[in-house]
Design an enzyme around this catalytic site. Structure first.
Site, short mmCIF file in Angstrom:
data_model
loop_
_atom_site.label_atom_id
_atom_site.label_comp_id
_atom_site.label_asym_id
_atom_site.label_seq_id
_atom_site.Cartn_x
_atom_site.Cartn_y
_atom_site.Cartn_z
N ARG A 66 48.40 -3.34 -18.50
CA ARG A 66 48.67 -4.74 -18.09
C ARG A 66 47.85 -5.72 -18.93
NH1 ARG A 66 52.29 -7.98 -15.30
NH2 ARG A 66 51.18 -9.71 -14.29
N GLU B 77 37.92 12.89 12.88
CA GLU B 77 36.83 13.88 12.76
C GLU B 77 35.46 13.21 12.84
OE1 GLU B 77 37.27 17.44 10.70
OE2 GLU B 77 39.46 17.29 10.60
N1 CAA Z 1 26.91 22.89 15.96
C1 CAA Z 1 26.61 23.60 17.09
N2 CAA Z 1 26.14 23.02 18.22
C2 CAA Z 1 25.98 21.69 18.20
C3 CAA Z 1 26.26 20.91 17.08
C4 CAA Z 1 26.74 21.56 15.92
N3 CAA Z 1 27.02 20.85 14.81
N4 CAA Z 1 26.01 19.61 17.37
C5 CAA Z 1 25.56 19.57 18.63
N5 CAA Z 1 25.55 20.84 19.12
C6 CAA Z 1 25.10 21.23 20.46
C7 CAA Z 1 23.64 20.81 20.68
O1 CAA Z 1 22.78 21.82 20.19
C8 CAA Z 1 23.58 20.66 22.17
O2 CAA Z 1 23.48 21.95 22.75
P1 CAA Z 1 22.58 22.30 24.04
O3 CAA Z 1 22.25 20.99 24.73
O4 CAA Z 1 23.46 23.18 24.84
O5 CAA Z 1 21.41 23.00 23.50
C9 CAA Z 1 24.97 20.14 22.52
O6 CAA Z 1 25.83 20.50 21.44
C10 CAA Z 1 25.02 18.64 22.77
O7 CAA Z 1 24.54 17.99 21.61
P2 CAA Z 1 24.34 16.41 21.59
O8 CAA Z 1 23.43 16.02 22.70
O9 CAA Z 1 24.01 16.01 20.20
O10 CAA Z 1 25.83 15.92 21.98
P3 CAA Z 1 26.42 14.49 22.34
O11 CAA Z 1 27.19 14.58 23.59
O12 CAA Z 1 25.35 13.45 22.23
O13 CAA Z 1 27.54 14.26 21.18
C11 CAA Z 1 28.34 13.76 19.00
C12 CAA Z 1 27.26 14.40 19.89
C13 CAA Z 1 27.90 14.06 17.59
C14 CAA Z 1 28.48 12.26 19.17
C15 CAA Z 1 29.72 14.43 19.30
O14 CAA Z 1 30.20 14.07 20.57
C16 CAA Z 1 30.75 14.13 18.25
O15 CAA Z 1 30.78 14.76 17.20
N6 CAA Z 1 31.68 13.15 18.49
C17 CAA Z 1 32.76 12.88 17.61
C18 CAA Z 1 33.96 13.68 18.00
C19 CAA Z 1 34.84 14.01 16.84
O16 CAA Z 1 34.42 14.12 15.71
N7 CAA Z 1 36.12 14.26 17.13
C20 CAA Z 1 37.04 14.71 16.16
C21 CAA Z 1 38.28 15.23 16.82
S1 CAA Z 1 39.25 16.22 15.72
C22 CAA Z 1 39.99 15.17 14.67
O17 CAA Z 1 39.73 13.99 14.63
C23 CAA Z 1 40.94 15.86 13.71
C24 CAA Z 1 41.73 15.02 12.85
O18 CAA Z 1 41.81 13.85 13.02
C25 CAA Z 1 42.46 15.57 11.75
P1 FAD Z 2 35.97 5.34 20.46
O1 FAD Z 2 35.15 6.52 20.75
O2 FAD Z 2 36.51 4.55 21.63
O3 FAD Z 2 35.16 4.36 19.49
C1 FAD Z 2 35.54 2.99 19.31
C2 FAD Z 2 34.52 2.36 18.35
O4 FAD Z 2 33.21 2.43 18.91
C3 FAD Z 2 34.45 3.07 17.00
O5 FAD Z 2 34.18 2.13 16.00
C4 FAD Z 2 33.24 3.97 17.16
O6 FAD Z 2 32.62 4.32 15.94
C5 FAD Z 2 32.33 3.09 18.02
N1 FAD Z 2 31.39 3.91 18.78
C6 FAD Z 2 31.63 4.74 19.81
N2 FAD Z 2 30.52 5.35 20.23
C7 FAD Z 2 29.51 4.89 19.43
C8 FAD Z 2 28.12 5.16 19.35
N3 FAD Z 2 27.52 6.05 20.14
N4 FAD Z 2 27.40 4.49 18.41
C9 FAD Z 2 28.01 3.61 17.58
N5 FAD Z 2 29.30 3.34 17.61
C10 FAD Z 2 30.06 3.96 18.51
N6 FAD Z 2 41.49 14.16 17.72
C11 FAD Z 2 41.65 15.50 17.96
O7 FAD Z 2 41.01 16.07 18.83
N7 FAD Z 2 42.51 16.23 17.19
C12 FAD Z 2 43.26 15.69 16.20
O8 FAD Z 2 44.01 16.39 15.55
C13 FAD Z 2 43.12 14.29 15.96
N8 FAD Z 2 43.87 13.69 15.00
C14 FAD Z 2 43.83 12.32 14.89
C15 FAD Z 2 44.75 11.69 14.03
C16 FAD Z 2 44.80 10.30 13.99
C17 FAD Z 2 45.80 9.63 13.10
C18 FAD Z 2 43.91 9.53 14.78
C19 FAD Z 2 43.96 8.03 14.78
C20 FAD Z 2 42.98 10.16 15.59
C21 FAD Z 2 42.95 11.55 15.66
N9 FAD Z 2 42.07 12.20 16.54
C22 FAD Z 2 42.21 13.55 16.76
C23 FAD Z 2 41.15 11.43 17.35
C24 FAD Z 2 39.94 10.93 16.60
O9 FAD Z 2 39.05 11.97 16.34
C25 FAD Z 2 39.29 9.81 17.43
O10 FAD Z 2 40.16 8.69 17.36
C26 FAD Z 2 37.91 9.45 16.94
O11 FAD Z 2 37.01 10.52 17.15
C27 FAD Z 2 37.36 8.17 17.62
O12 FAD Z 2 37.52 8.20 19.00
P2 FAD Z 2 38.18 6.93 19.76
O13 FAD Z 2 39.44 6.64 19.05
O14 FAD Z 2 38.27 7.27 21.20
O15 FAD Z 2 37.20 5.75 19.52
#
Ligand code: CAA
Ligand code: FAD
Length: 382
Positions: A268, A363
């Site tokens: 471009r 995640e």
């Molecule tokens: N591996 C193994 N054990 C673990 C661990 C790890 N990485 N992290 C924590 N634990 C264990 C701790 O050792 C603790 O164990 P005990 O108390 O029994 O000894 C227990 O888990 C609780 O730990 P925390 O107090 O740290 O837990 P919490 O309730 O404060 O939560 C958190 C921690 C990191 C916020 C967690 O809730 C979290 O990861 N939240 C985000 C959820 C998420 O990522 N969701 C994704 C869904 S899947 C998806 O999204 C797929 C897609 O889109 C394609």
């Molecule tokens: P909330 O937890 O309500 O959070 C809202 C806002 O508050 C965010 O900005 C967050 O960062 C903030 N917040 C919350 N708690 C805190 C804290 N302690 N400190 C600071 N900030 C905070 N889940 C599955 O299990 N399996 C799947 O296959 C999957 N696929 C997905 C695909 C898509 C397209 C989407 C949109 C979501 C998918 N999820 C899946 C769910 C996804 O993992 C959640 O949306 C994500 O973990 C956030 O949770 P929530 O949407 O309830 O947001």
């Protein structure tokens, strides 16, 4: 430290790149626009061994290492992030916990068809009121002899509309908090399992997600993954691996957008020269290339730690945080470099911009990655 990739890594890069160019690129824009699930691509990924890259060949997989998985994810996501996440969920969120927590019998029955690509998996952790706060599970399983009866709702489940098999986290003992969570392997076509309509999304539109409803769904205790109360650890250790996959997806989105922008910038012309010859644009390209490389190195490090069997929770959170933020910044600047052409769907950076956003949400959001990193750092300080 050796920054040289092995012949095996180069081979999987070639295979993934050829697949992406041959089969994915010609339909990537169309499946996004139509929000069409690309079954033909998923079947081909099964044939190529991409649906169970790290699974032992005895259980139908390719027996390769975590870095091979990262490389394949980056190559495919550079062309289509929807196809990338379909593959990533099956590999890291379904095959991985079955490999790590499953018995031999569970692996034979459930893992083998998933790893070979014959069946598709989903991972069910999130609920309407349990996203970031994953321990706040409301889905419950009540014991009934050698069975459990499951009731509840799961939200935004990727591959949900198509999945044959699911990994499900729920409460078996509410009084114990996160230690009362258990994990189960679910036949998604079983009685009492139903699926809501697919979510209408901003990006990754060819990857489908939906709500999953459990109404008195009965499972045998042989479908429990790990012991009662292991479910939160199953979920968290699975996400340690899954976040590497999403980092690789984000890397792919960033690289695809960067390459398109770099090419466009040399073609471009404005004010009598290529826009790449304006320093504002060339510096943007320099920053993009540097940040993509930094994100890639963090991602490779997390994969190397996983390969070595070392704990990598912090490193996975770091690479996912960095790569997703880089993908968003790079895609945004790629649109800027394309100017008006960047804003229309005729060019691929518009899709990259929309696709990048989800990598900061699923995640674990970027805020949650910072929670994981900070809490581990603070704990290490004593
Ligand atoms: N591996 C193994 N054990 C673990 C661990 C790890 N990485 N992290 C924590 N634990 C264990 C701790 O050792 C603790 O164990 P005990 O108390 O029994 O000894 C227990 O888990 C609780 O730990 P925390 O107090 O740290 O837990 P919490 O309730 O404060 O939560 C958190 C921690 C990191 C916020 C967690 O809730 C979290 O990861 N939240 C985000 C959820 C998420 O990522 N969701 C994704 C869904 S899947 C998806 O999204 C797929 C897609 O889109 C394609
Ligand atoms: P909330 O937890 O309500 O959070 C809202 C806002 O508050 C965010 O900005 C967050 O960062 C903030 N917040 C919350 N708690 C805190 C804290 N302690 N400190 C600071 N900030 C905070 N889940 C599955 O299990 N399996 C799947 O296959 C999957 N696929 C997905 C695909 C898509 C397209 C989407 C949109 C979501 C998918 N999820 C899946 C769910 C996804 O993992 C959640 O949306 C994500 O973990 C956030 O949770 P929530 O949407 O309830 O947001």
């Amino acid at each position: 430290m050796d920054f040289q990739l092995t012949e095996e890594h180069e081979a999987i890069r070639r295979t993934a790149r050829e697949f992406a160019a041959r089969s994915v690129a010609p339909i990537a824009a169309e499946i996004d626009k139509q929000a069409r699930y690309p079954k033909e691509l998923v079947d081909e990924m099964g044939e190529l061994g991409f649906m169970g890259i790290e699974v032992d060949p005895d259980y139908g997989g390719s027996g390769m290492d975590p870095l091979s998985y990262v490389i394949a994810m980056e190559e495919i996501s550079a062309v289509c992030a929807s196809t990338g996440v379909i593959m990533s969920v099956n590999n890291s969120l379904v095959c991985d916990p079955l490999r790590k927590w499953g018995s031999h019998e569970q692996k034979q029955k459930w893992l083998e068809p998933l790893a070979s690509g014959e069946k598709l998996g989903c991972f069910m952790l999130s609920e309407p009121d349990a996203g970031s706060d994953a321990a706040a599970q409301k889905t419950v399983a009540v014991r009934d002899g050698d069975h459990y009866v499951i009731t509840g709702v799961k939200n935004w489940i990727t591959n949900g509309p198509q999945a044959d098999t699911g990994i499900l986290m729920l409460m078996t003992d509410k009084a114990k908090g996160h230690r009362g969570i258990s994990a189960f392997i679910i036949d998604m076509n079983g009685e009492g399992v139903s699926r809501g309509p697919k979510d209408d999304k901003l990006g990754i539109r060819a990857s489908h997600s939906c709500q999953i409803f459990f109404t008195d769904h009965r499972v045998h205790e042989s479908q429990r993954l790990g012991n009662e109360g292991d479910g939160f650890k199953v979920a968290m250790s699975t996400l340690d691996c899954g976040r590497i996959g999403i980092a690789a997806q984000a890397l792919g989105i960033a690289r695809g957008a960067f390459e398109a922008a770099a090419r466009y910038a040399t073609e471009r012309k404005t004010f009598g020269k290529a826009i790449a010859d304006h320093q504002a644009i060339s510096f943007m390209l320099a920053d993009m290339a540097t940040e993509i490389d930094a994100a890639r190195l963090l991602t490779y490090r997390a994969a190397a730690l996983k390969a070595a069997g070392k704990r990598h929770s912090v490193e996975s959170a770091m690479c996912k945080l960095m790569a997703s933020e880089v993908a968003n910044k790079v895609a945004k600047n790629a649109v800027q470099i394309f100017g008006g052409n960047g804003y229309v769907s005729e060019y691929p950076v518009e899709r990259a911009y929309r696709d990048a956003k989800i990598t900061e949400i699923y995640e674990g959001t970027s805020e949650i990655q910072r929670v994981v990193i900070a809490s581990n750092l603070i704990r290490a300080l004593g």
